[in-house]
Design an enzyme around this catalytic site. Structure first.
Site, PDB file in Angstrom:
ATOM      1  N   GLU A  42     -21.196  84.621  50.360  1.00 35.17           N
ATOM      2  CA  GLU A  42     -20.706  83.598  50.037  1.00 35.17           C
ATOM      3  C   GLU A  42     -21.109  82.289  50.496  1.00 35.17           C
ATOM      4  O   GLU A  42     -21.247  82.102  51.509  1.00 35.17           O
ATOM      5  CB  GLU A  42     -19.133  83.642  50.210  1.00 35.17           C
ATOM      6  N   LYS A  52     -14.763  82.721  42.561  1.00 32.85           N
ATOM      7  CA  LYS A  52     -13.831  83.529  43.360  1.00 32.85           C
ATOM      8  C   LYS A  52     -12.439  83.669  42.807  1.00 32.85           C
ATOM      9  O   LYS A  52     -12.073  82.752  42.054  1.00 32.85           O
ATOM     10  CB  LYS A  52     -13.463  82.298  44.651  1.00 32.85           C
ATOM     11  N   CYS A  82     -14.179  87.300  47.401  1.00 39.21           N
ATOM     12  CA  CYS A  82     -12.720  87.463  47.526  1.00 39.21           C
ATOM     13  C   CYS A  82     -12.580  87.434  49.184  1.00 39.21           C
ATOM     14  O   CYS A  82     -13.459  87.925  49.846  1.00 39.21           O
ATOM     15  CB  CYS A  82     -12.030  88.476  46.862  1.00 39.21           C
TER      16      CYS A  82
END
EC number: 6.3.5.1
Lengths: 634, 634
Positions: free
Chosen positions: B43, B125, B177
């Protein structure tokens, strides 16, 4: 039919449901005694709004509910609107904790209204702010999330609350929303309510003062009231709340807009704790009332008011009665002293001048003159002897290498001794003097210095409060003039302090009598730095360099035209200056701000919790590097 | 069909898209050279994640897009998954700024996949964390909001992305997430995807290390993979990121779960920057691979690893090569020195002992012994002369009242001279010594002291980094033993330091040789304070008193049974102690933490940005006051 409505523009003490509910009960009594039909209190009137993670204490939440019950119980003969946290003990928020709402309660005859078309007997905030100093989604469950959970739209959940006032059914458009920033925050609930028929809107708020905020809010709300042809009552609190790093004053400025969108009531003076009463003719929509004048709130007079109020409330909140201020004979400490002397009794101020060999007679005399003008206690504590001792002690101590047994000596450069002086003043003298005097000592940094870390950690950057650290240097000068002309009506800040070149006087290179001073050229750098940290269109070196090339830099950052050519003889000079300060701002400046005192906010973007920063490295974008290369290759 | 997949567990440098994209391009080359079908990055691999309000700089956003294009351009012969910020320049976020998403990009043959059933050529997300150190809704537009805008549900917008790998169509369940906290954060997208048919899940993350986090994540993800009967690949980054006040290490710990939910790959050691490759048999769901062992990550060895890694990365990020540590002969500074000596070369450490008249020969000798054991540079700089001079100077200077011309003298109490000693050490000596040595000086405070502000501002609370301020005293002792036994394999921290009573040695009342020391009784107060600040079920005096009355206090806070009776002879003593520390924690402790150095986080609730605080007054709930009254009336 005329309704008599009381606006409870109360001082909210954050984290004190006991005191806040007492204040409310007193105001309820007064409103009832004056035959009011309704009394309206601000958002989060019971707990306060800026509480950090105190929202996670379940005992505190139960306590807020308990004091809320006291208010509901007092509603037998009057309708009471108030803000409080609402807890759904059966449901969870996104973080897995008990679910909390930022809620508006409508109490009458000892019970709650507001449940029609809504799953709770209260209303909740429409859009939660997660910008600037606000972290609402961290703590509260939003209407958006609730709507999604119920498989409805937020608009479905927004509807008027019908109450009986003076024997008639009245549809209240109850709103809890932001009042100034994203227009959606205020227009969305108003628009949704408009379709459903509303007698008048009530917007309860807990909105910190920042320069120019009310003027903007008035434009938005006036338009909404006029569009809907429905009056709007706005109630805000006063007092002081903080997020640790950043301290906010709350100015009240409760307002009533009639159905034409005219301001027909505006609470003043700002920052006044009071209960105002008002008659609203439902039939005319307050149409018959004459518009009142609304002051501009983006000028130096509001900065002055906010800072004096803020200093008073902050010192009283932390139980501090006395303050020590180091005064150098320069403008920043003089303005700080002028403010504190108004906020507290001059007898509670001790001004301390701490000269070294580098301080001129000029500034020493100006410092003494300032203390005399203000009528404050005064003392002189020179630092040269201690600074010399420190240098000698450190350079004289052998540093032992345990492997070899060899000893060597540390060497302090002139730059290091500048910082030794600054720390000697604040950490050695002022901190101890403040303790002996029975108070704290102030940090007198301005925003330009704070931006680029032009200060010494544990030195001039230290203190219990940085009262003027959200003011650019030009605002500090404006405030000096304002103090002399409008507040004291005499020259309390000696003209010599206003005229002298700004200088830290930490070396002979900063000799004020020779016109030498700080490396910051405020006429330009104030505006350059402001463009780095402002609310909108934050600039970076890429933008600055592009504007420099295009030739519209001065216009873009708002400084005086022609200044850039005056200060920089060529492109290389310009770039070196830009990079010097960008390096300072995003490098050591961040490290220093992490350990800085709390800052009293007046701008839209105060350092601390409003402008959040990570201590990452200095960075220049790819496009900046291209532009620079092109310019230097030219 | 076997797919060869590379896991790019890279070190992300926050705020450096230039360096991060270089790292990625290098890893892409390596993965391609090894014939991988796909390489997966974490991420926010390009910008970094914890950037404060740098997200508001449009030039920075364009820069991230530009470096993202470089990665997409490198995808001709390999599928690349990576996290980056995605900008919709046409739309606005809630704060009125340009809309940004926390996005996952899937690139192949130079273009982006991922747009089917989704309005953008990337995925975003699912749920944005707004708890602990995270402020995602401040910066990014959520899937929930996007769904509402499109009049769809979040589930509608979650669907697999079909890619061609090894000639076959593969349905990737791409997820961005949270991986450990609210279970919903990870289970919601997995559950939504499960219904739509997925070959395997990919979860890219940027998840800071805190104690016990991975073990929890493994339980949740293993269950999800097993329920769906689909393998799950989790990729996390390493490195260091911060929010100003709180510094996080990132441990990687990238993991593959097979369709039975077994961990079949676990990146180790923790905190290693590396590219691992893995063959996934689509037909079996990695069923044939043997489960691997997963280390416990809630023990002292992980604290040690995180702190040494954190010190290395933080000093290198801010360009600091040398560190000065004030060593008192006590446990905190000894453990700090032991950690720094491992993180940096001992030759880059200068240990400084700064005795006053109150320091015993015992601790002075222990300090010297420690320096010798570690092989660090060492010097002794006594403070008594300077402290005496300061007292004399301040008490000797006349304070003038300008109204009357009268002079009076300030008087320093013994308590004030304790703080003068502490500030003399840090602000006068250590700061100057650190500058001369070419580095910074460390803050050696532990979490118990930090909780109740048992420290001096600009004194022992100062420093460039508080490396052990997220450790309770019992963890400091654990770390001392671990350093001697498992790290150095010899007694580098002298046993005398471990055995001595903890004492600040600031007065004869704290004489260690007489067994006198700090007012904090760590065996109890460590646990009491922990219950005030922990992640779950934060306690307040109301809870503590209730448990005391019920008789389950020790069980509730986790300290040794029987301790409370041992420490407090009666209810009044107990209550006085409780209120003393609660007053300190929520009073002066907050003021001190606002100006404290950044803290290296290891717990679930480090002071600073994780545990947010307002400087409000001390408060006791109504129920607490009732309980107290009942107890004392008894």
């Amino acid at each position: 039919m005329k309704l008599k409505i009381a606006l409870g523009q109360m001082e909210i003490i954050p984290g004190r449901p006991d005191l806040n509910s007492q204040t409310m009960l007193k105001m309820i009594d007064e409103a009832q005694a004056a035959d009011c039909h309704m009394v309206i209190f601000p958002e989060m009137a019971i707990p306060g709004y800026l509480l950090g993670d105190t929202w996670e204490q379940e005992a505190f939440l139960r306590d807020c509910e308990s004091y809320g019950q006291d208010i509901i119980a007092a509603s037998n003969h009057i309708i009471i609107l108030f803000g409080n946290v609402a807890v759904d003990w059966e449901k969870k928020g996104d973080d897995g904790r008990i679910r909390k709402y930022n809620a508006l309660f409508i109490a009458h005859n000892g019970s709650l209204l507001g449940g029609d078309n809504f799953p709770y007997p209260f209303r909740i905030k429409t859009l939660l702010p997660n910008y600037r100093e606000f972290d609402d989604d961290r703590h509260f469950f939003s209407l958006r999330k609730l709507a999604q959970e119920l498989q409805q739209t937020p608009e479905d959940l927004i509807s008027p609350v019908t109450v009986t006032m003076a024997g008639e059914a009245i549809n209240l458009g109850c709103i809890l929303c932001e009042d100034g920033w994203g227009e959606d925050y205020s227009t969305q609930p108003i628009t949704a309510l408009q379709k459903k028929g509303v007698t008048f809107y009530i917007n309860i708020s807990s909105s910190p003062f920042t320069l120019g905020k009310n003027n903007k809010r008035n434009r938005i709300f006036a338009k909404q009231a006029a569009t809907a042809q429905v009056p709007l009552i706005y109630v805000n609190n006063v007092g002081l709340q903080n997020n640790g790093k950043t301290i906010y004053t709350f100015d009240g400025a409760s307002t009533i807009y009639n159905k034409k969108g005219q301001v027909v009531y505006y609470s003043h003076p700002a920052f006044a704790h009071k209960l105002d009463m008002f008659e609203l003719d439902v039939a005319t929509g307050a149409d018959e009332l004459a518009p009142v004048e609304v002051p501009r709130d983006d000028q130096i007079d509001f900065i002055y008011q906010a800072l004096v109020y803020g200093i008073q409330k902050f010192t009283s909140a932390i139980g501090m009665k006395k303050v020590v201020i180091g005064i150098s004979g320069g403008i920043d400490s003089a303005v700080a002293a002028g403010l504190y002397a108004k906020a507290l009794n001059p007898a509670n101020l001790l001004l301390v001048n701490m000269p070294s060999q580098y301080n001129s007679e000029t500034t020493k005399n100006l410092a003494r003159q300032l203390a005399e003008n203000l009528g404050c206690l005064y003392t002189v504590l020179p630092i040269q002897q201690s600074v010399d001792f420190t240098i000698q002690q450190i350079e004289g101590a052998p540093v032992i290498n345990p492997e070899t047994g060899a000893a060597y000596h540390l060497k302090l450069t002139p730059f290091m001794t500048e910082n030794i002086q600054a720390r000697d003043r604040s950490s050695r003298i002022l901190a101890a003097v403040a303790a002996a005097f029975g108070g704290g000592f102030s940090c007198n940094a301005n925003k330009a210095e704070t931006t680029v870390g032009y200060s010494t950690l544990y030195g001039d950057q230290a203190g219990f409060l940085a009262a003027i650290a959200d003011l650019w240097k030009y605002q500090v000068y404006q405030l000096a003039h304002y103090l002399n002309q409008e507040v004291y009506h005499r020259e309390v800040i000696p003209q010599g302090i206003i005229d002298i070149v700004p200088s830290a006087e930490l070396s002979f290179d900063q000799a004020v009598d020779e016109g030498k001073g700080d490396p910051i050229q405020y006429a330009y750098h104030d505006y350059l730095f402001r463009s780095f940290v402002q609310w909108w269109n934050k600039s970076t070196p890429e933008d600055i360099l592009q504007w420099y090339i295009t030739g519209n830099l001065e216009e873009k950052i708002g400084c005086q035209p022609g200044l850039v050519k005056q200060l920089f003889t060529n492109d290389i000079d310009f770039i070196q200056d830009l990079e010097r300060w960008w390096n300072q701002f995003t490098g050591i400046g961040v490290a220093k701000r992490i350990q800085s005192p709390p800052i009293m906010a007046v701008s839209r973007r105060a350092f601390g919790f409003d402008h959040r920063e990570a201590q990452n490295g200095v960075y220049y974008t790819r496009r900046y590097r291209e532009l620079k290369e092109q310019l230097l290759d030219k």
